[in-house]
Scaffold this motif. Structure first.
Motif, PDB file in Angstrom:
ATOM      1  N   SER A 107       0.901  -1.161   0.202  1.00  0.00           N
ATOM      2  CA  SER A 107      -0.286   0.436   0.030  1.00  0.00           C
ATOM      3  C   SER A 107       0.948   1.572   0.131  1.00  0.00           C
ATOM      4  O   SER A 107       0.479   2.169  -0.581  1.00  0.00           O
ATOM      5  CB  SER A 107      -0.870  -0.054   1.684  1.00  0.00           C
ATOM      6  OG  SER A 107      -1.622  -1.132   1.095  1.00  0.00           O
ATOM      7  N   VAL A 108       2.070   1.248   1.185  1.00  0.00           N
ATOM      8  CA  VAL A 108       2.215   2.643   0.743  1.00  0.00           C
ATOM      9  C   VAL A 108       3.631   2.523  -0.487  1.00  0.00           C
ATOM     10  O   VAL A 108       3.875   3.664  -1.137  1.00  0.00           O
ATOM     11  CB  VAL A 108       3.304   2.396   2.637  1.00  0.00           C
ATOM     12  CG1 VAL A 108       4.510   3.659   2.260  1.00  0.00           C
ATOM     13  CG2 VAL A 108       2.728   3.019   3.223  1.00  0.00           C
ATOM     14  N   ARG A 109       3.382   1.719  -1.030  1.00  0.00           N
ATOM     15  CA  ARG A 109       5.196   1.480  -1.906  1.00  0.00           C
ATOM     16  C   ARG A 109       4.288   2.423  -3.762  1.00  0.00           C
ATOM     17  O   ARG A 109       4.332   2.368  -4.395  1.00  0.00           O
ATOM     18  CB  ARG A 109       6.048  -0.186  -2.468  1.00  0.00           C
ATOM     19  CG  ARG A 109       6.323   0.152  -3.638  1.00  0.00           C
ATOM     20  CD  ARG A 109       6.443  -1.205  -4.251  1.00  0.00           C
ATOM     21  NE  ARG A 109       7.813  -1.246  -5.140  1.00  0.00           N
ATOM     22  CZ  ARG A 109       7.136  -1.621  -6.637  1.00  0.00           C
ATOM     23  NH1 ARG A 109       6.227  -1.291  -6.780  1.00  0.00           N
ATOM     24  NH2 ARG A 109       8.606  -1.622  -7.558  1.00  0.00           N
ATOM     25  N   GLY A 111       1.551   4.283  -2.938  1.00  0.00           N
ATOM     26  CA  GLY A 111       1.210   6.051  -3.032  1.00  0.00           C
ATOM     27  C   GLY A 111       0.181   5.761  -1.895  1.00  0.00           C
ATOM     28  O   GLY A 111      -0.475   7.282  -1.595  1.00  0.00           O
ATOM     29  N   GLU A 112      -0.480   5.343  -0.903  1.00  0.00           N
ATOM     30  CA  GLU A 112      -1.042   5.490  -0.289  1.00  0.00           C
ATOM     31  C   GLU A 112      -0.329   5.739   0.676  1.00  0.00           C
ATOM     32  O   GLU A 112       0.607   5.004   1.364  1.00  0.00           O
ATOM     33  CB  GLU A 112      -2.026   3.964  -0.045  1.00  0.00           C
ATOM     34  CG  GLU A 112      -3.120   4.082   1.130  1.00  0.00           C
ATOM     35  CD  GLU A 112      -3.968   2.957   1.169  1.00  0.00           C
ATOM     36  OE1 GLU A 112      -4.641   3.003   2.194  1.00  0.00           O
ATOM     37  OE2 GLU A 112      -3.937   2.262   0.364  1.00  0.00           O
ATOM     38  N   ARG A 113      -1.223   6.637   1.397  1.00  0.00           N
ATOM     39  CA  ARG A 113      -0.349   7.806   2.867  1.00  0.00           C
ATOM     40  C   ARG A 113      -1.137   7.482   4.209  1.00  0.00           C
ATOM     41  O   ARG A 113      -1.921   8.090   4.227  1.00  0.00           O
ATOM     42  CB  ARG A 113      -0.341   9.300   2.119  1.00  0.00           C
ATOM     43  CG  ARG A 113       0.820   9.906   1.002  1.00  0.00           C
ATOM     44  CD  ARG A 113       0.547  11.416   1.124  1.00  0.00           C
ATOM     45  NE  ARG A 113       1.293  11.748   2.402  1.00  0.00           N
ATOM     46  CZ  ARG A 113       1.705  13.010   2.017  1.00  0.00           C
ATOM     47  NH1 ARG A 113       0.913  14.027   1.017  1.00  0.00           N
ATOM     48  NH2 ARG A 113       1.918  13.936   2.789  1.00  0.00           N
ATOM     49  N   LEU A 114      -0.785   6.890   5.229  1.00  0.00           N
ATOM     50  CA  LEU A 114      -1.564   6.230   6.271  1.00  0.00           C
ATOM     51  C   LEU A 114      -1.346   7.560   6.970  1.00  0.00           C
ATOM     52  O   LEU A 114      -0.053   8.094   7.231  1.00  0.00           O
ATOM     53  CB  LEU A 114      -0.349   5.440   6.880  1.00  0.00           C
ATOM     54  CG  LEU A 114       0.213   4.132   5.999  1.00  0.00           C
ATOM     55  CD1 LEU A 114       0.115   3.069   6.799  1.00  0.00           C
ATOM     56  CD2 LEU A 114      -1.937   3.604   5.282  1.00  0.00           C
ATOM     57  N   SER A 115      -2.532   7.755   8.016  1.00  0.00           N
ATOM     58  CA  SER A 115      -2.581   9.113   8.964  1.00  0.00           C
ATOM     59  C   SER A 115      -1.562   8.690  10.153  1.00  0.00           C
ATOM     60  O   SER A 115      -0.543   7.340   9.548  1.00  0.00           O
ATOM     61  CB  SER A 115      -3.485   9.003   9.636  1.00  0.00           C
ATOM     62  OG  SER A 115      -3.426   7.183  10.389  1.00  0.00           O
ATOM     63  N   GLU A 118      -2.456   5.374  12.445  1.00  0.00           N
ATOM     64  CA  GLU A 118      -2.808   4.086  11.333  1.00  0.00           C
ATOM     65  C   GLU A 118      -1.171   3.506  11.812  1.00  0.00           C
ATOM     66  O   GLU A 118      -1.024   2.209  12.146  1.00  0.00           O
ATOM     67  CB  GLU A 118      -2.720   3.963  10.058  1.00  0.00           C
ATOM     68  CG  GLU A 118      -4.828   5.067   9.506  1.00  0.00           C
ATOM     69  CD  GLU A 118      -4.345   5.049   8.350  1.00  0.00           C
ATOM     70  OE1 GLU A 118      -4.439   3.738   7.657  1.00  0.00           O
ATOM     71  OE2 GLU A 118      -4.264   6.224   7.906  1.00  0.00           O
ATOM     72  N   TRP A 119       0.133   4.665  11.518  1.00  0.00           N
ATOM     73  CA  TRP A 119       1.542   4.049  11.763  1.00  0.00           C
ATOM     74  C   TRP A 119       1.795   3.875  13.132  1.00  0.00           C
ATOM     75  O   TRP A 119       2.693   2.525  13.687  1.00  0.00           O
ATOM     76  CB  TRP A 119       2.446   5.637  11.689  1.00  0.00           C
ATOM     77  CG  TRP A 119       2.192   5.795   9.877  1.00  0.00           C
ATOM     78  CD1 TRP A 119       2.427   6.474   9.398  1.00  0.00           C
ATOM     79  CD2 TRP A 119       2.574   4.906   9.720  1.00  0.00           C
ATOM     80  NE1 TRP A 119       2.981   6.288   8.080  1.00  0.00           N
ATOM     81  CE2 TRP A 119       3.220   4.808   7.840  1.00  0.00           C
ATOM     82  CE3 TRP A 119       4.068   2.965   9.328  1.00  0.00           C
ATOM     83  CZ2 TRP A 119       3.843   4.220   7.079  1.00  0.00           C
ATOM     84  CZ3 TRP A 119       4.561   2.404   8.336  1.00  0.00           C
ATOM     85  CH2 TRP A 119       4.423   3.461   7.307  1.00  0.00           C
ATOM     86  N   THR A 229      -5.693  -1.503   3.063  1.00  0.00           N
ATOM     87  CA  THR A 229      -4.867  -1.763   4.203  1.00  0.00           C
ATOM     88  C   THR A 229      -5.711  -2.095   5.589  1.00  0.00           C
ATOM     89  O   THR A 229      -5.611  -2.739   6.159  1.00  0.00           O
ATOM     90  CB  THR A 229      -4.477  -0.362   4.624  1.00  0.00           C
ATOM     91  OG1 THR A 229      -3.625   0.486   3.933  1.00  0.00           O
ATOM     92  CG2 THR A 229      -3.837   0.272   6.498  1.00  0.00           C
ATOM     93  N   ARG A 279      -9.843   8.958   7.758  1.00  0.00           N
ATOM     94  CA  ARG A 279      -9.594   9.403   6.528  1.00  0.00           C
ATOM     95  C   ARG A 279      -9.704   8.964   5.674  1.00  0.00           C
ATOM     96  O   ARG A 279      -9.878  10.649   4.559  1.00  0.00           O
ATOM     97  CB  ARG A 279      -7.817   9.027   6.861  1.00  0.00           C
ATOM     98  CG  ARG A 279      -6.996   9.122   5.669  1.00  0.00           C
ATOM     99  CD  ARG A 279      -5.192   8.952   5.710  1.00  0.00           C
ATOM    100  NE  ARG A 279      -5.263   7.143   5.778  1.00  0.00           N
ATOM    101  CZ  ARG A 279      -5.095   6.200   4.264  1.00  0.00           C
ATOM    102  NH1 ARG A 279      -6.089   6.481   3.157  1.00  0.00           N
ATOM    103  NH2 ARG A 279      -5.523   5.423   4.646  1.00  0.00           N
TER     104      ARG A 279
END
Length: 291
Positions: A107-109, A111-115, A118-119, A229, A279
């Motif tokens: 997901s991160v790879r 381009g999804e940006r986590l809040s 979430e991290w 996610t 989000r």
């Protein structure tokens, strides 16, 4: 919404049943890992082909893909071998924590940006996974842990491929059928090395035809409704059911380490899922209206 929740819950119960049935057959030497995997995949292919043929209203042909079949076969094989060394609940927790990590990485790879929340949730879940895996009293077998991690990464790939499915039943059937030649080979090897008992056959067929075949179809149907996610986090509810089932049906002890790790992982999951939903709601509320 109720239908989606029901389908998702049944799929997760099927995943938990896979752990319990696999452990029941292998821990009691009712079958060997290779033969069990072969029977499981072959029975899944047969059951799904019948279900697909019985569906009315339109002509259906099995679809699937080589990538999906390879991910399915890798998951099933490493899953069975790993369960030679792990309890049902512990194996399920390792499996789906690895699924979460694999899907989150993708997901991160992508381009999804986590809040930040979430991290934090992911960090809590990962820290508790490390607590489970770290050396010490009642730690899981390292080889079994490593094999189950590989199985989890294969399942993450299978789940990600399934999100683009337009016909979950046809795709799942096709994936199982593409695995069939290899499944028959594993079944033959298992029959020569360690013929399964009636219980072993029953567990493998139940796992393949019901828990896997139907369970995967339901999960494929639910996947398009979730983000990558959220889909990863939802699957972490399975270890709780597998732990309870392992205790009830296999008399496997529930250690303090497993309780603490499971609580932390699921707590992190709940936090991350809630944050992801917030989000998405904010993104929708601030999105400009279409002209």
């Amino acid at each position: 919404m109720l239908r989606l929740l029901t389908v998702t819950a049944l799929a997760m119960l099927g995943f938990a049943a896979n752990s319990i049935l696999n452990r029941l057959a292998l821990a009691t030497a009712e079958a060997d890992a290779l033969g069990y995997t072969g029977i499981r995949l072959a029975s899944g292919a047969i059951a799904l082909t019948i279900i697909l043929a019985l569906r009315t209203g339109r002509d259906r042909e099995p679809t699937g893909s080589r990538a999906g079949a390879a991910a399915l076969f890798g998951y099933a094989l490493f899953f069975s071998i790993g369960y030679l060394m792990l309890a049902a609940g512990t194996g399920a927790l390792i499996l789906f924590a690895s699924v979460q990590a694999g899907m989150l990485f993708w997901s991160v790879r992508s381009g999804e940006r986590l809040s930040p929340a979430e991290w934090v949730g992911f960090a809590l879940a990962f820290a508790c996974f490390i607590l489970l895996a770290s050396p010490g009293f009642a730690a899981p077998d390292p080889l079994g842990l490593g094999l189950m991690v590989i199985a989890g990464l294969c399942w993450a790939a299978y789940s990600l491929l399934g999100r683009g499915s337009r016909d979950s039943l046809a795709d799942t059937t096709g994936n199982f059928l593409l695995c069939l030649p290899f499944a028959l080979g594993l079944t033959l090897i298992g029959m020569l090395l360690h013929p399964p008992s009636l219980i072993g056959w029953a567990c493998a067929i139940g796992s393949g035809a019901v828990a896997s075949g139907i369970g995967y179809t339901l999960w494929y149907a639910a996947l398009p409704h979730f983000s990558r996610t959220t889909a990863a986090f939802i699957q972490l509810t399975v270890p709780v059911a597998a732990t309870v089932g392992g205790n009830l049906f296999l008399s496997e002890p529930v250690t303090l380490r497993v309780i603490l790790a499971s609580t932390g992982v699921l707590g992190g999951v709940a936090m991350a899922v809630h944050a992801a939903e917030l989000r998405r709601r904010r993104a929708r509320s601030f999105a400009p209206d279409a002209p």
